[in-house]
Design a protein around this motif. Structure first.
Motif, PDB file in Angstrom:
ATOM      1  N   UNK A 172      14.118  56.630 -66.437  1.00 32.95           N
ATOM      2  CA  UNK A 172      14.461  55.201 -66.536  1.00 32.95           C
ATOM      3  C   UNK A 172      15.416  54.801 -65.419  1.00 32.95           C
ATOM      4  N   UNK A 173      16.397  55.658 -65.135  1.00 34.51           N
ATOM      5  CA  UNK A 173      17.336  55.359 -64.047  1.00 34.51           C
ATOM      6  C   UNK A 173      16.614  55.323 -62.698  1.00 34.51           C
ATOM      7  N   UNK A 174      15.691  56.230 -62.490  1.00 33.00           N
ATOM      8  CA  UNK A 174      14.916  56.227 -61.244  1.00 33.00           C
ATOM      9  C   UNK A 174      14.113  54.936 -61.147  1.00 33.00           C
ATOM     10  N   UNK A 175      13.438  54.562 -62.242  1.00 26.42           N
ATOM     11  CA  UNK A 175      12.645  53.325 -62.261  1.00 26.42           C
ATOM     12  C   UNK A 175      13.503  52.102 -61.975  1.00 26.42           C
ATOM     13  N   UNK A 197      15.876  71.256 -77.578  1.00 25.16           N
ATOM     14  CA  UNK A 197      14.846  71.107 -76.553  1.00 25.16           C
ATOM     15  C   UNK A 197      14.239  69.713 -76.595  1.00 25.16           C
ATOM     16  N   UNK A 198      14.230  69.087 -77.766  1.00 24.54           N
ATOM     17  CA  UNK A 198      13.835  67.676 -77.846  1.00 24.54           C
ATOM     18  C   UNK A 198      14.817  66.807 -77.083  1.00 24.54           C
ATOM     19  N   UNK A 199      16.101  67.156 -77.146  1.00 29.43           N
ATOM     20  CA  UNK A 199      17.118  66.413 -76.389  1.00 29.43           C
ATOM     21  C   UNK A 199      16.851  66.497 -74.892  1.00 29.43           C
ATOM     22  N   UNK A 200      16.417  67.640 -74.438  1.00 32.04           N
ATOM     23  CA  UNK A 200      16.154  67.809 -73.002  1.00 32.04           C
ATOM     24  C   UNK A 200      15.049  66.856 -72.543  1.00 32.04           C
ATOM     25  N   UNK A 201      13.997  66.723 -73.321  1.00 33.21           N
ATOM     26  CA  UNK A 201      12.955  65.763 -72.949  1.00 33.21           C
ATOM     27  C   UNK A 201      13.546  64.358 -72.931  1.00 33.21           C
ATOM     28  N   UNK A 202      14.406  64.053 -73.890  1.00 31.38           N
ATOM     29  CA  UNK A 202      15.088  62.755 -73.900  1.00 31.38           C
ATOM     30  C   UNK A 202      15.927  62.549 -72.652  1.00 31.38           C
ATOM     31  N   UNK A 203      16.595  63.598 -72.180  1.00 28.22           N
ATOM     32  CA  UNK A 203      17.394  63.490 -70.950  1.00 28.22           C
ATOM     33  C   UNK A 203      16.489  63.256 -69.741  1.00 28.22           C
ATOM     34  N   UNK A 204      15.329  63.911 -69.738  1.00 24.80           N
ATOM     35  CA  UNK A 204      14.371  63.677 -68.655  1.00 24.80           C
ATOM     36  C   UNK A 204      13.895  62.223 -68.667  1.00 24.80           C
ATOM     37  N   UNK A 238       3.223  64.096 -70.191  1.00 25.02           N
ATOM     38  CA  UNK A 238       2.433  65.322 -70.342  1.00 25.02           C
ATOM     39  C   UNK A 238       3.026  66.265 -71.386  1.00 25.02           C
ATOM     40  N   UNK A 239       4.150  65.884 -71.958  1.00 27.24           N
ATOM     41  CA  UNK A 239       4.816  66.720 -72.955  1.00 27.24           C
ATOM     42  C   UNK A 239       4.479  66.300 -74.382  1.00 27.24           C
ATOM     43  N   UNK A 240       3.393  65.561 -74.570  1.00 26.72           N
ATOM     44  CA  UNK A 240       3.035  65.080 -75.900  1.00 26.72           C
ATOM     45  C   UNK A 240       2.953  66.189 -76.932  1.00 26.72           C
ATOM     46  N   UNK A 241       2.291  67.269 -76.580  1.00 30.03           N
ATOM     47  CA  UNK A 241       2.154  68.392 -77.518  1.00 30.03           C
ATOM     48  C   UNK A 241       3.523  69.030 -77.782  1.00 30.03           C
ATOM     49  N   UNK A 242       4.328  69.178 -76.721  1.00 34.32           N
ATOM     50  CA  UNK A 242       5.667  69.738 -76.909  1.00 34.32           C
ATOM     51  C   UNK A 242       6.498  68.843 -77.821  1.00 34.32           C
ATOM     52  N   UNK A 243       6.430  67.531 -77.619  1.00 33.09           N
ATOM     53  CA  UNK A 243       7.201  66.604 -78.467  1.00 33.09           C
ATOM     54  C   UNK A 243       6.800  66.777 -79.934  1.00 33.09           C
ATOM     55  N   UNK A 244       5.521  66.903 -80.168  1.00 31.87           N
ATOM     56  CA  UNK A 244       5.030  67.076 -81.534  1.00 31.87           C
ATOM     57  C   UNK A 244       5.558  68.385 -82.118  1.00 31.87           C
ATOM     58  N   UNK A 256      23.048  68.710 -70.317  1.00 29.18           N
ATOM     59  CA  UNK A 256      21.774  69.388 -70.111  1.00 29.18           C
ATOM     60  C   UNK A 256      21.930  70.900 -70.327  1.00 29.18           C
ATOM     61  N   UNK A 257      22.946  71.485 -69.719  1.00 27.33           N
ATOM     62  CA  UNK A 257      23.170  72.924 -69.890  1.00 27.33           C
ATOM     63  C   UNK A 257      23.589  73.263 -71.322  1.00 27.33           C
TER      64      UNK A 257
END
Length: 182
Positions: free
Chosen positions: A86-89, A74-81, A48-54, A105-106
């Protein structure tokens, strides 16, 4: 050898207007970090962050100095999410070094919020009179982009089209090519 990064091409007023559109994501990032700090790894639907990534990719090519840092961290934060997802999956969240993950993250949040992209309206390298004119121009354009969503969307579309035309010259394209072959 990786390509030489292309010149910055996103004008300062558009960078500031984009950064303002990212304010809701800052709140999401801080809330996410507080949940992780409690020791809970949760899935965030980053699709759902497609627009934010762009927006974040465009900020990395801002002609300003604070906007690229803001966009990068902030792009790194999406990468951390994405990493946590992936770890959850994979059922491997126990392999995440929680302390190190919280620190990075902080750190990303801290660095991303230190510089306000609005500060890019000031360029200390310019003579005073040019600086005053530039600042007035930037604020006038930001005000116009805030007031006219169609103009904002058109400027973003123009910048994104340019980004896509130079993507093959970016470090990101080299990284993407390596991950696709891995």
């Amino acid at each position: 050898m990786p390509p030489e990064e292309p010149e910055s091409f996103v004008e300062v007023p558009l960078s500031i207007a984009i950064a303002e559109r990212l304010e809701p994501f800052k709140a999401i990032a801080v809330k996410y970090a507080s949940i992780i700090a409690q020791g809970r790894f949760i899935r965030i639907d980053t699709s759902k962050f497609g627009e934010y990534r762009r927006y974040l990719k465009l900020l990395q090519y801002s002609k300003g100095t604070d906007a690229p840092r803001f966009g990068s961290f902030f792009g790194s934060i999406i990468g951390y999410m994405d990493e946590v997802n992936r770890h959850i999956d994979d059922g491997t969240t126990d392999q995440i070094d929680k302390a190190a993950f919280i620190r990075k993250l902080y750190f990303a949040i801290d660095i991303g919020t230190i510089g306000d992209p609005r500060g890019d309206a000031y360029d200390y390298r310019m003579p005073y009179e040019e600086q005053r004119e530039f600042k007035e121009y930037v604020y006038r354009e930001v005000k116009r982009l805030r007031a006219d969503p169609e103009a904002f969307d058109a400027e973003v579309a123009r910048a994104w089209t340019h980004y896509e035309s130079i993507y093959h010259q970016t470090w990101e394209s080299v990284h993407d090519a390596k991950t696709k072959t891995a």
